[in-house]
Design an enzyme around this catalytic site. Structure first.
Site, PDB file in Angstrom:
ATOM      1  CG  ASN A 247      14.830   5.226  81.981  1.00 27.23           C
ATOM      2  OD1 ASN A 247      14.168   6.247  82.175  1.00 27.23           O
ATOM      3  ND2 ASN A 247      16.104   5.252  81.598  1.00 27.23           N
TER       4      ASN A 247
ATOM      5  CE  LYS B  78      16.116   5.281  77.794  1.00 29.16           C
ATOM      6  NZ  LYS B  78      17.228   4.997  76.916  1.00 29.16           N
TER       7      LYS B  78
ATOM      8  CG  HIS C 195      20.338   6.115  82.183  1.00 30.24           C
ATOM      9  ND1 HIS C 195      20.687   6.471  80.898  1.00 30.24           N
ATOM     10  CD2 HIS C 195      19.559   5.011  82.066  1.00 30.24           C
ATOM     11  CE1 HIS C 195      20.138   5.623  80.045  1.00 30.24           C
ATOM     12  NE2 HIS C 195      19.453   4.725  80.738  1.00 30.24           N
TER      13      HIS C 195
ATOM     14  CD  GLU D 148      19.593   7.567  77.556  1.00 32.48           C
ATOM     15  OE1 GLU D 148      18.661   8.017  78.229  1.00 32.48           O
ATOM     16  OE2 GLU D 148      19.488   6.557  76.821  1.00 32.48           O
TER      17      GLU D 148
ATOM     18  CD  GLU E 260      20.673   0.689  81.840  1.00 33.17           C
ATOM     19  OE1 GLU E 260      19.607   0.165  81.522  1.00 33.17           O
ATOM     20  OE2 GLU E 260      20.865   1.917  81.811  1.00 33.17           O
TER      21      GLU E 260
ATOM     22  N   GLY F  89      19.314   1.442  73.704  1.00 33.58           N
ATOM     23  CA  GLY F  89      18.554   2.085  72.633  1.00 33.58           C
ATOM     24  C   GLY F  89      19.067   1.764  71.231  1.00 33.58           C
TER      25      GLY F  89
ATOM     26  CB  SER G 221      18.584  -3.624  73.202  1.00 37.57           C
ATOM     27  OG  SER G 221      19.004  -2.387  72.642  1.00 37.57           O
TER      28      SER G 221
HETATM   29  C1  PEP Z   1      17.687   2.341  79.413  1.00 38.92           C
HETATM   30  O1  PEP Z   1      17.251   3.431  79.110  1.00 38.92           O
HETATM   31  O2  PEP Z   1      18.121   2.187  80.560  1.00 38.92           O
HETATM   32  C2  PEP Z   1      17.669   1.279  78.422  1.00 38.92           C
HETATM   33  C3  PEP Z   1      18.203   0.148  78.771  1.00 38.92           C
HETATM   34  O3  PEP Z   1      17.097   1.555  77.200  1.00 38.92           O
HETATM   35  P1  PEP Z   1      16.682   0.468  76.063  1.00 38.92           P
HETATM   36  O4  PEP Z   1      15.968  -0.655  76.761  1.00 38.92           O
HETATM   37  O5  PEP Z   1      15.822   1.214  75.123  1.00 38.92           O
HETATM   38  O6  PEP Z   1      17.966  -0.010  75.445  1.00 38.92           O
END
Ligand code: PEP
Length: 264
Positions: free
Chosen positions: A9, A11, A95, A97, A167, A173, A213
């Site tokens: 992803n 973003k 997601h 976000e 997630e 992040g 992460s």
């Molecule tokens: C994500 O954006 O779905 C995500 C898991 O980000 P990160 O790997 O940076 O934590």
């Protein structure tokens, strides 16, 4: 056995040049990763650029969101058919976000999920609890509520073709990764829930990704859990070497004994 899916992803990152270069680097090295499915999800405006780079290869293309309507007066939105037209086969929906920064509800995610399937896009539907919810012992309850709300109305066949991404919001992040045991506990509970709502055969087919992460140094342990079928990767997907190192962890675990889901 479920074929692992390693999804990047991107973003709101990259520009047209760096998006093309990242896709090129992943695509060029992808022949060594046949035991897993590789997917990249660039910003909308680079979908066509990346699609052209990936043409003829095996790396899949996805978008990061879409609107549930097919067309019309919805300024700023984009439809499933438009994404398909740009070469996408997958779309990330719900997601965290979008849920927590942009106020997206389970009902909105559900409409998008149904519309994605109707258009022939594979939705990757994200669920995950906040830190406060985990600390209050509400993780299972939150995940079940998001599952029932976001995935309502799917036939067993469409459920099997849906990808779920667990997630935990506190791990996205932040550099704070869930332990493999924490991830497996939620993944196993999700699979149990699918078996309850549908049947064991359907539950067995659904790919459930972990996201939050994921990095090259923690991927193998996470992907080694029996109900973890891949990863949704944010930050580490912006470097081809890191993304492919995560894919390599999936490749090792998958071996060659994998079959592609029928409708993927
Ligand atoms: C994500 O954006 O779905 C995500 C898991 O980000 P990160 O790997 O940076 O934590």
């Amino acid at each position: 056995m479920r074929k692992p899916l390693i999804a990047g992803n991107w973003k709101m990152n990259t520009d047209s040049q760096s998006a093309a270069a990242l896709a090129r680097s992943i695509s060029d090295q992808s022949p060594g990763y046949g035991a897993v499915d590789l997917l990249v999800c660039p910003p909308y405006c680079y979908l066509k650029t990346v699609s052209a780079v990936l043409a003829g290869g095996t790396v899949l293309l996805g978008a990061q969101d879409m609107f549930h309507e097919a067309n019309g007066a919805f300024t700023g939105e984009i439809s499933a058919a438009m994404l398909k037209d740009c070469g996408a086969t997958h779309v990330i929906l719900g997601h965290s976000e979008r849920r927590h920064i942009l106020g997206e509800t389970d009902q909105a995610v559900n409409k998008k999920t149904l519309a994605a399937h109707q258009a022939g896009l594979i939705p990757i539907v994200c669920v995950g609890e906040l830190l406060s919810e985990r600390e209050a012992g509400q993780t299972a309850q939150v995940i079940r509520r998001q599952f029932d709300g976001s995935l309502a109305g799917l036939s067993a066949e469409l459920m099997a073709a849906t990808v779920i991404a667990y997630e935990p919001v506190w791990a996205i992040g932040t550099g704070k990764v869930a332990t493999p045991q924490q991830a497996e506990e939620v993944h196993a509970d999700l699979r149990k829930l699918i078996a309850e709502r549908y049947n064991a055969a359907t539950a067995d087919r659904v790919r459930i990704l972990y996201g939050g992460s994921v990095k090259p140094d923690n991927a193998a342990e996470l992907l080694g859990q029996s109900d973890v079928d891949g990863a949704l990767v944010g930050g580490a997907s912006l470097k081809a070497d890191d993304f492919l190192a995560i894919a390599a962890a999936g490749t090792l675990l998958a071996g060659d004994d994998v079959t592609r889901p029928q409708n993927a």
